[in-house]
Design a protein around this motif. Structure first.
Motif, PDB file in Angstrom:
ATOM      1  N   LEU A 216       0.308  -5.122  -3.462  1.00  0.00           N
ATOM      2  CA  LEU A 216       1.246  -6.161  -3.041  1.00  0.00           C
ATOM      3  C   LEU A 216       1.571  -6.022  -1.565  1.00  0.00           C
ATOM      4  O   LEU A 216       1.751  -7.018  -0.852  1.00  0.00           O
ATOM      5  CB  LEU A 216       2.528  -6.076  -3.878  1.00  0.00           C
ATOM      6  CG  LEU A 216       3.629  -7.099  -3.552  1.00  0.00           C
ATOM      7  CD1 LEU A 216       3.101  -8.524  -3.657  1.00  0.00           C
ATOM      8  CD2 LEU A 216       4.829  -6.904  -4.476  1.00  0.00           C
ATOM      9  N   MET A 217       1.633  -4.785  -1.080  1.00  0.00           N
ATOM     10  CA  MET A 217       1.941  -4.545   0.325  1.00  0.00           C
ATOM     11  C   MET A 217       0.914  -5.210   1.236  1.00  0.00           C
ATOM     12  O   MET A 217       1.257  -5.709   2.316  1.00  0.00           O
ATOM     13  CB  MET A 217       2.007  -3.051   0.618  1.00  0.00           C
ATOM     14  CG  MET A 217       3.371  -2.432   0.370  1.00  0.00           C
ATOM     15  SD  MET A 217       4.665  -3.161   1.402  1.00  0.00           S
ATOM     16  CE  MET A 217       4.033  -2.767   3.033  1.00  0.00           C
ATOM     17  N   GLN A 218      -0.328  -5.200   0.849  1.00  0.00           N
ATOM     18  CA  GLN A 218      -1.360  -5.830   1.674  1.00  0.00           C
ATOM     19  C   GLN A 218      -1.116  -7.329   1.811  1.00  0.00           C
ATOM     20  O   GLN A 218      -1.290  -7.909   2.892  1.00  0.00           O
ATOM     21  CB  GLN A 218      -2.749  -5.569   1.062  1.00  0.00           C
ATOM     22  CG  GLN A 218      -3.196  -4.122   1.138  1.00  0.00           C
ATOM     23  CD  GLN A 218      -3.197  -3.592   2.560  1.00  0.00           C
ATOM     24  OE1 GLN A 218      -3.749  -4.212   3.467  1.00  0.00           O
ATOM     25  NE2 GLN A 218      -2.571  -2.436   2.768  1.00  0.00           N
ATOM     26  N   LEU A 219      -0.697  -7.967   0.742  1.00  0.00           N
ATOM     27  CA  LEU A 219      -0.398  -9.398   0.782  1.00  0.00           C
ATOM     28  C   LEU A 219       0.840  -9.673   1.634  1.00  0.00           C
ATOM     29  O   LEU A 219       0.873 -10.612   2.434  1.00  0.00           O
ATOM     30  CB  LEU A 219      -0.183  -9.928  -0.638  1.00  0.00           C
ATOM     31  CG  LEU A 219      -1.391  -9.852  -1.581  1.00  0.00           C
ATOM     32  CD1 LEU A 219      -0.996 -10.297  -2.989  1.00  0.00           C
ATOM     33  CD2 LEU A 219      -2.534 -10.725  -1.047  1.00  0.00           C
ATOM     34  N   LEU A 220       1.864  -8.833   1.471  1.00  0.00           N
ATOM     35  CA  LEU A 220       3.101  -9.007   2.233  1.00  0.00           C
ATOM     36  C   LEU A 220       2.857  -8.761   3.726  1.00  0.00           C
ATOM     37  O   LEU A 220       3.409  -9.461   4.577  1.00  0.00           O
ATOM     38  CB  LEU A 220       4.173  -8.043   1.717  1.00  0.00           C
ATOM     39  CG  LEU A 220       4.689  -8.309   0.300  1.00  0.00           C
ATOM     40  CD1 LEU A 220       5.588  -7.157  -0.165  1.00  0.00           C
ATOM     41  CD2 LEU A 220       5.458  -9.628   0.242  1.00  0.00           C
ATOM     42  N   LEU A 221       2.030  -7.769   4.029  1.00  0.00           N
ATOM     43  CA  LEU A 221       1.726  -7.458   5.421  1.00  0.00           C
ATOM     44  C   LEU A 221       1.015  -8.633   6.094  1.00  0.00           C
ATOM     45  O   LEU A 221       1.342  -8.999   7.233  1.00  0.00           O
ATOM     46  CB  LEU A 221       0.847  -6.207   5.497  1.00  0.00           C
ATOM     47  CG  LEU A 221       0.413  -5.755   6.896  1.00  0.00           C
ATOM     48  CD1 LEU A 221       1.625  -5.490   7.778  1.00  0.00           C
ATOM     49  CD2 LEU A 221      -0.457  -4.506   6.792  1.00  0.00           C
ATOM     50  N   LYS A 222       0.083  -9.236   5.399  1.00  0.00           N
ATOM     51  CA  LYS A 222      -0.626 -10.396   5.946  1.00  0.00           C
ATOM     52  C   LYS A 222       0.344 -11.547   6.187  1.00  0.00           C
ATOM     53  O   LYS A 222       0.292 -12.222   7.222  1.00  0.00           O
ATOM     54  CB  LYS A 222      -1.737 -10.833   4.980  1.00  0.00           C
ATOM     55  CG  LYS A 222      -2.552 -12.009   5.494  1.00  0.00           C
ATOM     56  CD  LYS A 222      -3.647 -12.388   4.516  1.00  0.00           C
ATOM     57  CE  LYS A 222      -4.445 -13.589   5.046  1.00  0.00           C
ATOM     58  NZ  LYS A 222      -5.511 -13.995   4.089  1.00  0.00           N
TER      59      LYS A 222
END
Length: 343
Positions: A216-222
């Motif tokens: 989920l962090m990867q999506l939020l970071l993007k």
């Protein structure tokens, strides 16, 4: 200069507080002049931004009419990740305190934005981690207090009973009775400090979150990177110069020259001088102001007057003493005694 804007999550938090008090803002007479604007703001996405001046006016009226001087602390009790938008969700899903702090520094503009906003900075000092930012104007005291209170409360939700909050340092004067601050934060709270600082133990950096979610962090970071990229860039030579001079004093332990600072800002000396003049300032005024801020920091560390004078580029202790008296209205010795009494 563009007005300061804050996340609409602040308005939603205000509305949540009223709802918990069984109050409907539409039925509060003192808010009648603002009903149309409130309807608009509260209908917007929680991660959009609205003018801080409007929020400040609504908060002041609410505080007065509800006779609640500690309103910001009452509101902060209800903070949730969504009130800080995507950055709030990122903080809850980070793998550690260290990672959360890095993202807070990097994406703070998603919460509070404007030409007068300086990026947060994270530094290590004697076993402590300082998340710091400067004071721009006393009129922002409210948002600085509310943001700090919400950060402290949310941090305890993410890392319950483990995060060591050592102290809170405010650059402005108290806005209510001092006991309200220490009761809420549960630690020492200092006012009139050279900058705002959220101070935790360096031992807290490796604390893990049970809510960590790398995918989920990867999506939020993007999402956060795209949001930042869409924001305007502010060219504020005065603000940038203050940051560069402060950094130079801290790292080099000597007073920087205007040629050095102009080079750091990728400007000619003449262009830098012109930009400062347009904003009613000069290199000397900036250097003097940052010297005094750094002097205060060194005094609090118990550094000898002669060493402070050397690090700040004064010819001798007497020159430092004269500059400090002119700036602070008290002598170095008076300030030293004052600091001892506060320990």
């Amino acid at each position: 200069m563009q007005e300061l804007h804050i996340l609409n999550g602040y308005f939603q938090l205000w509305n949540m507080y009223l709802t918990e008090q069984q109050l409907n803002w539409r039925q509060l007479a003192f808010l009648t002049p603002y009903q149309s604007q409130l309807e608009h703001v509260l209908s917007l996405p929680i991660d959009s931004q609205s003018p801080y001046s409007f929020f400040s006016a609504v908060m002041e009226l609410t505080r007065q009419h509800l006779d609640c001087p500690q309103l910001i602390f009452e509101m902060a009790q209800f903070i949730r990740a969504e009130h800080f938008g995507v950055l709030g969700y990122m903080a809850t899903r980070c793998s550690s305190v260290a990672e959360a702090l890095r993202y807070i520094v990097r994406f703070s503009r998603l919460v509070i934005d404007g030409a007068e906003v300086s990026p947060m900075r994270m530094s290590h000092q004697d076993g402590e981690i300082h998340l710091s930012w400067p004071l721009h104007d006393e009129k922002y005291a409210l948002v600085n207090e509310l943001t700090t209170a919400c950060m402290a409360r949310l941090a305890k939700q993410i890392f319950p009973a483990s995060l060591q909050l050592l102290r809170i340092q405010f650059a402005h004067a108290p806005q209510m009775a001092h006991y309200h601050y220490e009761k809420f934060f549960g630690c020492s709270v200092i006012f009139g400090y050279p900058q705002y600082s959220f101070v935790i133990s360096s031992d807290s950096l490796d604390l893990k979150s049970e809510l960590a979610d790398p995918s989920l962090m990867q999506l939020l970071l993007k999402q956060a990177e795209e949001a930042i990229a869409s924001k305007p860039r502010y060219e504020n030579a005065l603000q940038h110069l203050h940051q560069q001079v402060a950094e130079s004093l801290r790292l080099s332990a000597q007073a920087p020259k205007i040629e050095q600072m102009a080079d750091e800002l990728h400007l000619s000396v003449r262009t830098l001088q012109r930009k400062l003049q347009e904003q009613g300032s000069s290199f000397k005024q900036v250097l003097d102001a940052e010297r005094m801020k750094r002097c205060e920091q060194l005094l609090q560390q118990g550094i000898a007057f002669t060493e402070i004078a050397r690090q700040l580029g004064y010819s001798d202790q007497s020159a430092l003493a004269r500059a400090y008296k002119a700036s602070a209205g008290q002598t170095l010795m008076q300030r030293k005694k004052q600091l001892k009494l506060n320990i």
